[in-house]
Write a protein that holds these residues in place. Structure first.
Motif, short mmCIF file in Angstrom:
data_model
loop_
_atom_site.label_atom_id
_atom_site.label_comp_id
_atom_site.label_asym_id
_atom_site.label_seq_id
_atom_site.Cartn_x
_atom_site.Cartn_y
_atom_site.Cartn_z
N PHE A 100 0.86 -1.19 0.00
CA PHE A 100 0.00 0.00 0.00
C PHE A 100 0.88 1.23 0.00
N GLU A 101 0.25 2.38 -0.25
CA GLU A 101 0.99 3.66 -0.33
C GLU A 101 0.06 4.78 0.12
N THR A 102 0.62 5.76 0.85
CA THR A 102 -0.13 6.95 1.25
C THR A 102 0.13 8.05 0.23
N LEU A 103 -0.93 8.55 -0.41
CA LEU A 103 -0.79 9.61 -1.40
C LEU A 103 -0.73 11.00 -0.78
N SER A 104 -1.23 11.16 0.45
CA SER A 104 -1.20 12.44 1.15
C SER A 104 -0.12 12.40 2.23
N ASP A 105 0.04 13.54 2.92
CA ASP A 105 1.04 13.60 3.99
C ASP A 105 0.62 12.80 5.21
N HIS A 143 3.15 8.71 -9.52
CA HIS A 143 3.83 9.83 -10.16
C HIS A 143 3.00 11.09 -9.92
N TYR A 144 3.48 11.97 -9.05
CA TYR A 144 2.69 13.13 -8.62
C TYR A 144 2.43 14.14 -9.74
N ASN A 179 7.86 -8.44 -13.62
CA ASN A 179 8.49 -7.36 -12.87
C ASN A 179 8.16 -7.51 -11.39
N ASN A 180 9.17 -7.32 -10.56
CA ASN A 180 8.98 -7.53 -9.12
C ASN A 180 8.73 -6.22 -8.35
N VAL A 181 9.57 -5.24 -8.60
CA VAL A 181 9.49 -4.00 -7.82
C VAL A 181 9.62 -2.82 -8.77
N CYS A 182 9.25 -1.61 -8.25
CA CYS A 182 9.39 -0.38 -9.02
C CYS A 182 9.50 0.80 -8.07
N ASP A 183 10.01 1.91 -8.62
CA ASP A 183 10.15 3.13 -7.81
C ASP A 183 10.25 4.32 -8.76
N ILE A 184 9.88 5.51 -8.26
CA ILE A 184 9.93 6.75 -9.03
C ILE A 184 10.78 7.75 -8.27
N ASN A 185 11.74 8.36 -8.98
CA ASN A 185 12.60 9.37 -8.37
C ASN A 185 11.78 10.63 -8.12
N HIS A 188 13.51 14.13 -10.31
CA HIS A 188 13.34 14.32 -11.76
C HIS A 188 12.27 13.39 -12.34
N GLY A 189 11.64 12.54 -11.54
CA GLY A 189 10.51 11.75 -12.01
C GLY A 189 10.85 10.52 -12.82
N LEU A 190 12.08 10.02 -12.80
CA LEU A 190 12.45 8.83 -13.56
C LEU A 190 11.80 7.59 -12.93
N PHE A 191 11.21 6.74 -13.78
CA PHE A 191 10.54 5.52 -13.33
C PHE A 191 11.46 4.34 -13.60
N ALA A 192 11.69 3.50 -12.57
CA ALA A 192 12.57 2.33 -12.69
C ALA A 192 11.82 1.10 -12.19
#
Length: 638
Positions: A100-105, A143-144, A179-185, A188-192
């Motif tokens: 899960f992920e929190t989109l707000s603060d 990706h905000y 694909n197992n995992v992912c992340d966004i910087n 600069h917004g790079l998606f890996a």
């Protein structure tokens, strides 16, 4: 609190210890805390920080105030408030949560990825919306700038869900089977994304094209590596704009430190800007670890820094009563290397645990004189302890010895204090040149028999008696040292051990006792003065009277002196009563005072003589006028 160390990195486990059931009453919990030492010594940072059966994932909100965790059974999510150190809310779900992920603060916007391909959105009030993705998901990132959710899983495609438009967009096609995992910087917004083939693919969300490919599996395998399968990417995280960390399923990389809990770890979360680690385990209790090397403690538990500093100042080695920890080098010295892999040795970290009885038997066979050496060491320790309890020789000054001894004792207590680093160091009076004369010049000797000293220090008698005993012991020891070449061993002084702390009642009784003694001494002094006055021969004394004053008696002077000792208010009342002072209210509300000067007796007599003289002259003038009027009328005088 359990402490472990690997590569000189200390790890403090804050969740070890027994946990009490929720259904127990407060009375039974208090009874258990009194009986069980483990329950009494445990540290509970957050109340009820556990799941019913298993915890699967754990994360911290962006503002650092809330800790959210998911688990089973039944599937649920729990939110803990670090400001209140307790559970804030709990919500049950339809299926188990993958991540899960929190989109707000805070916790007001949460997205859950379930193991049945459902994506569930929650708001501050609870469940909000639910949708489904084509394949089973394993991880996702948000990706905000574009409001896109990127989902990776058991597919070569990366699914995109736009939250602004509320619809799925065209997926990204990767070269991997899964694909197992992912992340966004975040800069600069790079998606890996990390693939099962051990590669990392980087994409630009603006152009939806791949900009880079890293083969981490081949670069991590060397000639010295021992692997059974192809390394797959199991963890991926950006750190800044140019740094990225990649973890493999085979554990390739240099080890900084390691955790070895009793149960398997499902998820790990690092509290932001701190050295605290939160783990989700295959057990109801969630793990909390503090590593000071990684950073300070969070603001809501800042006391951990002081606690760990105290433990580092007074290190305690971990001792197991039934087992002995030995390294491989110790086994070689004992000739027990052939036992490696047998039930007699249990591998642990960089060594082994073996039965303490077996260790003593083998040690005795290898070194028969080990017991004699152990006995000598114990005797040597006992002798050193008795020497430490003897009265230590201190060089005291000639003047104010008791004050100097008091200052030395206070300095020793200050050095023994554990908070000596926190307290600002003050100069010592004994070593300060400004107070040097106070311990050299006899004029500065403290008079303990004075009334002021005895009233300000009512308990000084007991304290001074202790110090006088200590001074006598020091003087005797100094004399013995002068007579003998070797210092004899003395007995420890038990003068201080027999004294108990004085409370307020003792202080009041001591003050009363000192006052009674002072009154008795004053009474004796008065009797001595009276006796001396009776024996003394009185001689006549002469007094000079000022010009213009008349002496009547000593009583008037005494009355005048009493009048001068009175306050202004009393004198004004007396003068108003005698008629020399009058008080009147004016029209504007103020008061008017009128004083009449008091004349002396001589001035009164002179005034009466003048008045009598004026009356005689007036009578004479009247009689003379009467005679003149009769003469004018021609009447004869008789």
């Amino acid at each position: 609190m359990q402490v472990s160390s690997l590569n000189e990195v200390k790890i403090y486990s804050l969740s070890c210890g027994k946990s009490l059931p929720e259904w127990l009453s407060d009375r039974k919990k208090r009874a258990l805390q009194k009986k069980d030492v483990d329950v009494r010594r445990r540290i509970e940072l957050i109340q009820d920080f556990e799941m019913p059966t298993v915890c699967t994932t754990i994360k911290v909100s962006k503002d650092g105030q809330y800790i959210l965790a998911t688990g089973t059974y039944k599937p649920r999510v729990r939110c803990y408030d670090t400001y209140q150190l307790s559970l804030k809310f709990e919500r049950c779900l339809d299926s188990e949560v993958v991540t899960f992920e929190t989109l707000s603060d805070d916790y007001s916007k949460i997205v859950f990825l379930h193991n049945d391909r459902y994506i569930e959105f929650h708001s501050q009030s609870g469940f909000y919306y639910k949708t489904r993705i084509p394949k089973f998901g394993r991880d996702f990132s948000y990706h905000y700038p574009s409001c896109d959710l990127f989902f990776v899983g058991a597919s070569s495609e990366v699914y995109r869900l736009n939250l602004e438009q509320g619809r799925y967009l065209n997926p990204l096609q990767t070269d991997a089977a899964e694909n197992n995992v992912c992340d966004i910087n975040s800069i600069h917004g790079l998606f890996a994304t990390g693939t099962v083939e051990g590669r990392v693919e980087c994409w630009d969300p603006r152009t939806r094209g791949r900009v880079g490919l890293l083969d981490c599996a081949l670069s991590s395998v060397t000639a010295d590596s021992e692997i059974n399968s192809l390394p797959t990417i199991s963890a991926l995280k950006f750190n800044g704009a140019l740094t990225m960390a990649v973890g493999t399923s085979t554990g390739q990389g240099k080890i900084f430190t390691s955790l070895e809990p009793e149960h398997d770890i499902n998820d790990v979360c690092l509290y932001p800007n701190s050295g605290m680690l939160l783990t989700a385990n295959e057990t109801p209790k969630m793990g909390i670890y503090y590593i000071p090397v990684l950073g300070p403690a969070p603001r809501w538990c800042s006391f951990l820094d002081n606690l760990t500093e105290e433990l580092e100042e007074n290190p305690e080695s971990t001792v197991y009563d039934d087992y002995k920890f030995v390294t491989k080098k110790d086994l070689e010295n004992l000739g027990l290397t052939h036992l490696i892999g047998s039930p007699f040795l249990r591998a642990y970290m960089h060594g082994f645990f073996m039965d303490i009885r077996l260790y003593h038997k083998v040690k005795l066979m290898v070194n028969p004189f080990a017991y004699e050496e152990y006995r000598k060491d114990k005797i040597r320790q006992k002798i050193e302890e008795t020497r430490a309890q003897r009265v230590q020789l201190k060089k005291l000054p000639k003047v104010n010895k008791e004050l100097a001894l008091k200052l030395i004792e206070e300095e020793e207590e200050k050095q023994k204090s554990t908070w000596k680093k926190k307290v600002k160091s003050l100069p010592n009076i004994l070593t300060d040149d400004r107070f040097k004369v106070m311990f050299e010049n006899p004029d500065f000797q403290v008079d303990e028999e004075s009334e002021e000293f005895r009233l300000l220090n009512p308990l000084v008698s007991k304290i001074s008696e202790k110090r006088k005993k200590k001074l006598r012991l020091l003087e005797q020891q100094e004399l013995r040292e002068q007579e003998e070449e070797e210092e004899p061993e003395g007995k420890p002084s038990d003068a201080e051990s027999s004294e108990s702390s004085d409370d307020e009642k003792d202080w009041v009784e001591e003050v009363r006792k000192q006052r009674r003694l002072l009154q008795q001494e004053e009474k004796v002094k008065r009797q001595e003065r009276l006796r001396e006055d009776q024996q003394m021969v009185l001689k006549p004394q002469f007094y000079e009277i000022k010009a213009g004053e008349e002496f009547r008696s000593f009583k008037d002077s005494a009355t005048k002196q009493k009048l001068l000792n009175k306050t202004l208010e009393d004198r004004l009342k007396l003068e108003a009563k005698n008629g020399t002072l009058s008080v009147a209210d004016t029209t504007v509300g103020s008061k008017q005072l009128t004083f009449t000067l008091k004349r002396s007796e001589q001035q009164k007599k002179q005034q009466e003589a003048e008045k009598l003289h004026r009356q005689e002259r007036k009578t004479l003038r009247r009689s003379a006028g009467h005679l003149k009027s009769r003469h004018r009328r021609g009447r004869p005088f008789h």
